[in-house]
Design a protein around this motif. Sequence first.
Motif, PDB file in Angstrom:
ATOM      1  N   UNK A  41       0.793  -1.235   0.000  1.00 31.62           N
ATOM      2  CA  UNK A  41       0.000   0.000   0.000  1.00 31.62           C
ATOM      3  C   UNK A  41       0.824   1.284   0.000  1.00 31.62           C
ATOM      4  N   UNK A  42       2.102   1.202  -0.326  1.00 28.18           N
ATOM      5  CA  UNK A  42       2.886   2.423  -0.484  1.00 28.18           C
ATOM      6  C   UNK A  42       2.389   3.244  -1.657  1.00 28.18           C
ATOM      7  N   UNK A  43       1.656   2.639  -2.555  1.00 35.72           N
ATOM      8  CA  UNK A  43       1.083   3.328  -3.721  1.00 35.72           C
ATOM      9  C   UNK A  43      -0.057   4.257  -3.332  1.00 35.72           C
ATOM     10  N   UNK A  44      -0.574   4.096  -2.145  1.00 38.91           N
ATOM     11  CA  UNK A  44      -1.726   4.867  -1.687  1.00 38.91           C
ATOM     12  C   UNK A  44      -1.302   6.206  -1.096  1.00 38.91           C
ATOM     13  N   UNK A  45      -2.123   7.208  -1.098  1.00 37.60           N
ATOM     14  CA  UNK A  45      -3.497   7.178  -1.592  1.00 37.60           C
ATOM     15  C   UNK A  45      -3.552   7.391  -3.098  1.00 37.60           C
ATOM     16  N   UNK A  46      -4.485   6.729  -3.706  1.00 37.34           N
ATOM     17  CA  UNK A  46      -4.741   6.875  -5.133  1.00 37.34           C
ATOM     18  C   UNK A  46      -5.631   8.101  -5.325  1.00 37.34           C
ATOM     19  N   UNK A  47      -5.250   9.023  -6.202  1.00 32.76           N
ATOM     20  CA  UNK A  47      -6.090  10.201  -6.437  1.00 32.76           C
ATOM     21  C   UNK A  47      -7.507   9.854  -6.912  1.00 32.76           C
ATOM     22  N   UNK A  48      -7.662   8.690  -7.547  1.00 32.17           N
ATOM     23  CA  UNK A  48      -8.983   8.267  -8.021  1.00 32.17           C
ATOM     24  C   UNK A  48      -9.721   7.419  -6.987  1.00 32.17           C
ATOM     25  N   UNK A  50      -8.871   4.366  -5.856  1.00 33.01           N
ATOM     26  CA  UNK A  50      -8.797   2.925  -6.112  1.00 33.01           C
ATOM     27  C   UNK A  50      -7.948   2.251  -5.041  1.00 33.01           C
ATOM     28  N   UNK A  51      -8.412   1.137  -4.537  1.00 33.10           N
ATOM     29  CA  UNK A  51      -7.611   0.302  -3.644  1.00 33.10           C
ATOM     30  C   UNK A  51      -6.741  -0.570  -4.555  1.00 33.10           C
ATOM     31  N   UNK A  52      -5.572  -0.071  -4.879  1.00 33.34           N
ATOM     32  CA  UNK A  52      -4.704  -0.694  -5.875  1.00 33.34           C
ATOM     33  C   UNK A  52      -4.294  -2.106  -5.468  1.00 33.34           C
ATOM     34  N   UNK A  53      -3.948  -2.307  -4.223  1.00 30.60           N
ATOM     35  CA  UNK A  53      -3.543  -3.649  -3.801  1.00 30.60           C
ATOM     36  C   UNK A  53      -4.715  -4.624  -3.889  1.00 30.60           C
ATOM     37  N   UNK A  54      -5.933  -4.163  -3.628  1.00 26.66           N
ATOM     38  CA  UNK A  54      -7.099  -5.045  -3.743  1.00 26.66           C
ATOM     39  C   UNK A  54      -7.333  -5.450  -5.192  1.00 26.66           C
ATOM     40  N   UNK A  55      -7.149  -4.511  -6.116  1.00 21.53           N
ATOM     41  CA  UNK A  55      -7.281  -4.849  -7.533  1.00 21.53           C
ATOM     42  C   UNK A  55      -6.228  -5.883  -7.910  1.00 21.53           C
ATOM     43  N   UNK A  56      -5.001  -5.683  -7.435  1.00 19.80           N
ATOM     44  CA  UNK A  56      -3.947  -6.660  -7.719  1.00 19.80           C
ATOM     45  C   UNK A  56      -4.244  -8.023  -7.100  1.00 19.80           C
ATOM     46  N   UNK A  57      -4.830  -8.035  -5.920  1.00 18.72           N
ATOM     47  CA  UNK A  57      -5.222  -9.304  -5.296  1.00 18.72           C
ATOM     48  C   UNK A  57      -6.257 -10.017  -6.156  1.00 18.72           C
ATOM     49  N   UNK A  58      -7.193  -9.258  -6.691  1.00 15.87           N
ATOM     50  CA  UNK A  58      -8.220  -9.843  -7.559  1.00 15.87           C
ATOM     51  C   UNK A  58      -7.590 -10.444  -8.812  1.00 15.87           C
ATOM     52  N   UNK A  59      -6.615  -9.751  -9.379  1.00 15.96           N
ATOM     53  CA  UNK A  59      -5.915 -10.294 -10.545  1.00 15.96           C
ATOM     54  C   UNK A  59      -5.209 -11.598 -10.182  1.00 15.96           C
ATOM     55  N   UNK A  60      -4.564 -11.611  -9.019  1.00 20.48           N
ATOM     56  CA  UNK A  60      -3.882 -12.835  -8.571  1.00 20.48           C
ATOM     57  C   UNK A  60      -4.873 -13.978  -8.387  1.00 20.48           C
ATOM     58  N   UNK A  61      -5.997 -13.676  -7.768  1.00 18.62           N
ATOM     59  CA  UNK A  61      -7.016 -14.704  -7.569  1.00 18.62           C
ATOM     60  C   UNK A  61      -7.532 -15.229  -8.905  1.00 18.62           C
ATOM     61  N   UNK A  62      -7.816 -14.308  -9.820  1.00 18.10           N
ATOM     62  CA  UNK A  62      -8.327 -14.707 -11.135  1.00 18.10           C
ATOM     63  C   UNK A  62      -7.299 -15.539 -11.889  1.00 18.10           C
ATOM     64  N   UNK A  63      -6.033 -15.154 -11.803  1.00 17.01           N
ATOM     65  CA  UNK A  63      -4.979 -15.907 -12.479  1.00 17.01           C
ATOM     66  C   UNK A  63      -4.744 -17.271 -11.847  1.00 17.01           C
ATOM     67  N   UNK A  64      -5.243 -17.453 -10.645  1.00 15.73           N
ATOM     68  CA  UNK A  64      -5.159 -18.750  -9.971  1.00 15.73           C
ATOM     69  C   UNK A  64      -6.454 -19.537 -10.123  1.00 15.73           C
ATOM     70  N   UNK A  65      -7.299 -19.076 -11.036  1.00 17.95           N
ATOM     71  CA  UNK A  65      -8.590 -19.718 -11.326  1.00 17.95           C
ATOM     72  C   UNK A  65      -9.514 -19.762 -10.115  1.00 17.95           C
ATOM     73  N   UNK A  66      -9.404 -18.777  -9.261  1.00 21.69           N
ATOM     74  CA  UNK A  66     -10.275 -18.703  -8.095  1.00 21.69           C
ATOM     75  C   UNK A  66     -11.605 -18.098  -8.528  1.00 21.69           C
TER      76      UNK A  66
END
Length: 112
Positions: A41-48, A50-66
């Motif tokens: 979360x060093x990327x935070x705060x996002x001016x828009x 967005x919870x950037x780490x949560x989006x990345x977690x979702x990508x990881x989950x999707x790439x793991x066929x979750x």
Amino acid sequence: MNRRDFIASAGVGLATILLGDYNFISIAAAQDQNGVCIYCNNCQPCPAGIDISAVNKCLDLANSSNESAKDYYFNLSKHASDCIGCGVCEQRCPVHVKVRKQMRQAIGLFGK
């Protein structure tokens, strides 16, 4: 090395990461982390807003066929499509993640 390979090499599952246990990071070589989101979360705060780490977690989950990745993503208050492409997050990232590229991947995968 992509995120999925990094996580696998660290010997942890995505469930551990989703629960917020990031202790495994200390055992990984620094060069293995370069360009791989470690959800710090060093990327935070996002001016828009967005919870950037949560989006990345979702990508990881999707790439793991979750199957829960899509539901988790759509329950976020802001989505990758809300990204304004300012790059502030990338300037703050200690491991040089190409966040804007990740946002485009999330839009392609989740449709928003």
